[in-house]
Design a protein around this motif. Sequence first.
Motif, PDB file in Angstrom:
ATOM      1  N   ARG A 177       0.831  -1.202   0.000  1.00 44.72           N
ATOM      2  CA  ARG A 177       0.000   0.000   0.000  1.00 44.72           C
ATOM      3  C   ARG A 177       0.868   1.256   0.000  1.00 44.72           C
ATOM      4  O   ARG A 177       0.563   2.236  -0.699  1.00 44.72           O
ATOM      5  CB  ARG A 177      -0.924   0.019   1.211  1.00 44.72           C
ATOM      6  N   ALA A 178       1.949   1.238   0.765  1.00 40.02           N
ATOM      7  CA  ALA A 178       2.835   2.398   0.817  1.00 40.02           C
ATOM      8  C   ALA A 178       3.385   2.729  -0.565  1.00 40.02           C
ATOM      9  O   ALA A 178       3.416   3.892  -0.982  1.00 40.02           O
ATOM     10  CB  ALA A 178       3.976   2.139   1.801  1.00 40.02           C
ATOM     11  N   GLU A 179       3.811   1.696  -1.296  1.00 38.32           N
ATOM     12  CA  GLU A 179       4.366   1.916  -2.626  1.00 38.32           C
ATOM     13  C   GLU A 179       3.275   2.275  -3.627  1.00 38.32           C
ATOM     14  O   GLU A 179       3.486   3.109  -4.514  1.00 38.32           O
ATOM     15  CB  GLU A 179       5.114   0.668  -3.088  1.00 38.32           C
ATOM     16  N   GLU A 180       2.116   1.673  -3.491  1.00 37.58           N
ATOM     17  CA  GLU A 180       1.014   1.985  -4.398  1.00 37.58           C
ATOM     18  C   GLU A 180       0.623   3.452  -4.275  1.00 37.58           C
ATOM     19  O   GLU A 180       0.442   4.148  -5.287  1.00 37.58           O
ATOM     20  CB  GLU A 180      -0.189   1.087  -4.108  1.00 37.58           C
ATOM     21  N   LEU A 181       0.505   3.949  -3.047  1.00 41.27           N
ATOM     22  CA  LEU A 181       0.158   5.355  -2.841  1.00 41.27           C
ATOM     23  C   LEU A 181       1.264   6.262  -3.364  1.00 41.27           C
ATOM     24  O   LEU A 181       0.989   7.330  -3.921  1.00 41.27           O
ATOM     25  CB  LEU A 181      -0.099   5.616  -1.362  1.00 41.27           C
ATOM     26  N   ARG A 182       2.515   5.857  -3.174  1.00 32.84           N
ATOM     27  CA  ARG A 182       3.628   6.661  -3.684  1.00 32.84           C
ATOM     28  C   ARG A 182       3.559   6.773  -5.203  1.00 32.84           C
ATOM     29  O   ARG A 182       3.744   7.858  -5.775  1.00 32.84           O
ATOM     30  CB  ARG A 182       4.965   6.046  -3.267  1.00 32.84           C
ATOM     31  N   ARG A 183       3.270   5.655  -5.866  1.00 32.47           N
ATOM     32  CA  ARG A 183       3.191   5.676  -7.323  1.00 32.47           C
ATOM     33  C   ARG A 183       1.994   6.495  -7.802  1.00 32.47           C
ATOM     34  O   ARG A 183       2.086   7.238  -8.786  1.00 32.47           O
ATOM     35  CB  ARG A 183       3.107   4.250  -7.856  1.00 32.47           C
ATOM     36  N   GLN A 184       0.874   6.343  -7.105  1.00 32.71           N
ATOM     37  CA  GLN A 184      -0.307   7.100  -7.511  1.00 32.71           C
ATOM     38  C   GLN A 184      -0.101   8.599  -7.318  1.00 32.71           C
ATOM     39  O   GLN A 184      -0.509   9.403  -8.165  1.00 32.71           O
ATOM     40  CB  GLN A 184      -1.519   6.625  -6.716  1.00 32.71           C
ATOM     41  N   GLY A 236       2.819  10.096  -7.319  1.00 40.42           N
ATOM     42  CA  GLY A 236       3.787  10.496  -8.327  1.00 40.42           C
ATOM     43  C   GLY A 236       3.141  10.707  -9.682  1.00 40.42           C
ATOM     44  O   GLY A 236       3.524  11.611 -10.438  1.00 40.42           O
ATOM     45  N   ALA A 237       2.130   9.882  -9.994  1.00 39.70           N
ATOM     46  CA  ALA A 237       1.428  10.026 -11.268  1.00 39.70           C
ATOM     47  C   ALA A 237       0.596  11.299 -11.300  1.00 39.70           C
ATOM     48  O   ALA A 237       0.354  11.860 -12.371  1.00 39.70           O
ATOM     49  CB  ALA A 237       0.536   8.806 -11.516  1.00 39.70           C
ATOM     50  N   VAL A 238       0.157  11.764 -10.131  1.00 40.23           N
ATOM     51  CA  VAL A 238      -0.576  13.029 -10.063  1.00 40.23           C
ATOM     52  C   VAL A 238       0.376  14.194 -10.331  1.00 40.23           C
ATOM     53  O   VAL A 238       0.052  15.141 -11.063  1.00 40.23           O
ATOM     54  CB  VAL A 238      -1.247  13.201  -8.685  1.00 40.23           C
ATOM     55  N   THR A 283      -3.177  15.056 -14.982  1.00 38.25           N
ATOM     56  CA  THR A 283      -3.246  15.092 -13.523  1.00 38.25           C
ATOM     57  C   THR A 283      -4.634  14.693 -13.045  1.00 38.25           C
ATOM     58  O   THR A 283      -4.788  13.948 -12.065  1.00 38.25           O
ATOM     59  CB  THR A 283      -2.907  16.504 -13.013  1.00 38.25           C
ATOM     60  N   THR A 284      -5.654  15.175 -13.735  1.00 41.36           N
ATOM     61  CA  THR A 284      -7.038  14.850 -13.355  1.00 41.36           C
ATOM     62  C   THR A 284      -7.306  13.356 -13.469  1.00 41.36           C
ATOM     63  O   THR A 284      -7.970  12.761 -12.615  1.00 41.36           O
ATOM     64  CB  THR A 284      -8.028  15.625 -14.243  1.00 41.36           C
ATOM     65  N   ASP A 285      -6.780  12.738 -14.517  1.00 41.77           N
ATOM     66  CA  ASP A 285      -6.967  11.296 -14.702  1.00 41.77           C
ATOM     67  C   ASP A 285      -6.425  10.507 -13.507  1.00 41.77           C
ATOM     68  O   ASP A 285      -7.018   9.515 -13.082  1.00 41.77           O
ATOM     69  CB  ASP A 285      -6.258  10.812 -15.974  1.00 41.77           C
ATOM     70  N   ASN A 286      -5.285  10.941 -12.990  1.00 42.26           N
ATOM     71  CA  ASN A 286      -4.599  10.193 -11.942  1.00 42.26           C
ATOM     72  C   ASN A 286      -5.019  10.597 -10.535  1.00 42.26           C
ATOM     73  O   ASN A 286      -4.743   9.853  -9.587  1.00 42.26           O
ATOM     74  CB  ASN A 286      -3.087  10.375 -12.091  1.00 42.26           C
ATOM     75  N   LEU A 287      -5.668  11.742 -10.416  1.00 38.95           N
ATOM     76  CA  LEU A 287      -6.070  12.209  -9.095  1.00 38.95           C
ATOM     77  C   LEU A 287      -7.191  11.351  -8.520  1.00 38.95           C
ATOM     78  O   LEU A 287      -7.225  11.073  -7.318  1.00 38.95           O
ATOM     79  CB  LEU A 287      -6.521  13.672  -9.165  1.00 38.95           C
ATOM     80  N   GLY A 288      -8.101  10.902  -9.385  1.00 36.49           N
ATOM     81  CA  GLY A 288      -9.237  10.102  -8.923  1.00 36.49           C
ATOM     82  C   GLY A 288      -8.822   8.818  -8.227  1.00 36.49           C
ATOM     83  O   GLY A 288      -9.234   8.571  -7.091  1.00 36.49           O
ATOM     84  N   PRO A 289      -8.005   7.967  -8.864  1.00 33.58           N
ATOM     85  CA  PRO A 289      -7.574   6.732  -8.206  1.00 33.58           C
ATOM     86  C   PRO A 289      -6.818   6.970  -6.907  1.00 33.58           C
ATOM     87  O   PRO A 289      -6.993   6.235  -5.935  1.00 33.58           O
ATOM     88  CB  PRO A 289      -6.673   6.079  -9.261  1.00 33.58           C
ATOM     89  N   PHE A 290      -5.977   8.013  -6.880  1.00 38.54           N
ATOM     90  CA  PHE A 290      -5.217   8.313  -5.664  1.00 38.54           C
ATOM     91  C   PHE A 290      -6.160   8.720  -4.534  1.00 38.54           C
ATOM     92  O   PHE A 290      -6.063   8.205  -3.403  1.00 38.54           O
ATOM     93  CB  PHE A 290      -4.210   9.427  -5.941  1.00 38.54           C
ATOM     94  N   ALA A 291      -7.088   9.641  -4.822  1.00 38.48           N
ATOM     95  CA  ALA A 291      -8.027  10.101  -3.797  1.00 38.48           C
ATOM     96  C   ALA A 291      -8.913   8.964  -3.316  1.00 38.48           C
ATOM     97  O   ALA A 291      -9.218   8.859  -2.122  1.00 38.48           O
ATOM     98  CB  ALA A 291      -8.874  11.252  -4.349  1.00 38.48           C
TER      99      ALA A 291
END
Length: 211
Positions: A94-101, A103-105, A114-122
């Motif tokens: 989970r720590a790495e997944e959140l870091r990657r998400q 980073g994609a934002v 940025t908008t595309d990647n903000l949804g999955p991270f949030a």
Amino acid sequence: MTIQVEINDEMMEAKPGELLLSVARRNAAHIGFYCDGYGLCTMCECRILSGADQLNPPTEAEHTWLPPERMAEGYRLGCQTSLRGVGPVKVLTRAEELRRQFGAVLRPPAGTTTTDNLGPFASNVAMVNWEHIGTFPFNLFRTLRRIGPVKFLLPVRDLNLFVNDTVRITQRMIEDASKPIPAPPKPAVTPELDTQRPLVKQTQSGGTPQV
């Protein structure tokens, strides 16, 4: 006998019965931890990308903290998940997944915004918080009853090991900071997990579960 376990895109060797948290800590993989394997802090949560059928069924601790929807998506607690088969297993912490998400934002991969990647991270951050808020205070009561007041209040057994592993993982993260952040994996269909509470008893972190 050794088992091939891929954690955060890095291949590692593990022993039958070993916990995912132990494998990750031994190899300084980016994983969160605090409670030393009691299923209390949930910081070691991982997503099983493949090989779910090679792992033990979810434990009482996981049923306490993880919503059924979260487990259906392949999420497990690394301190409760042990290697029961000999086939390969692929894991993203989970720590790495959140870091990657995140980073994609900040730096959207080609073809995304940025908008595309903000949804999955949030959405992921919200679900992490809901794991605790949505079942409060029963999650704490059940955990206290399961591990007892001493382990609940003093969850770190070996302070030196805790500090050393934290330093090693932090150093690894600093060294990797200059490298490109891998793209977050797309949602994948994972084998249906047996969500019935198993008759297993986990030992201390790094040990072999007892049946």
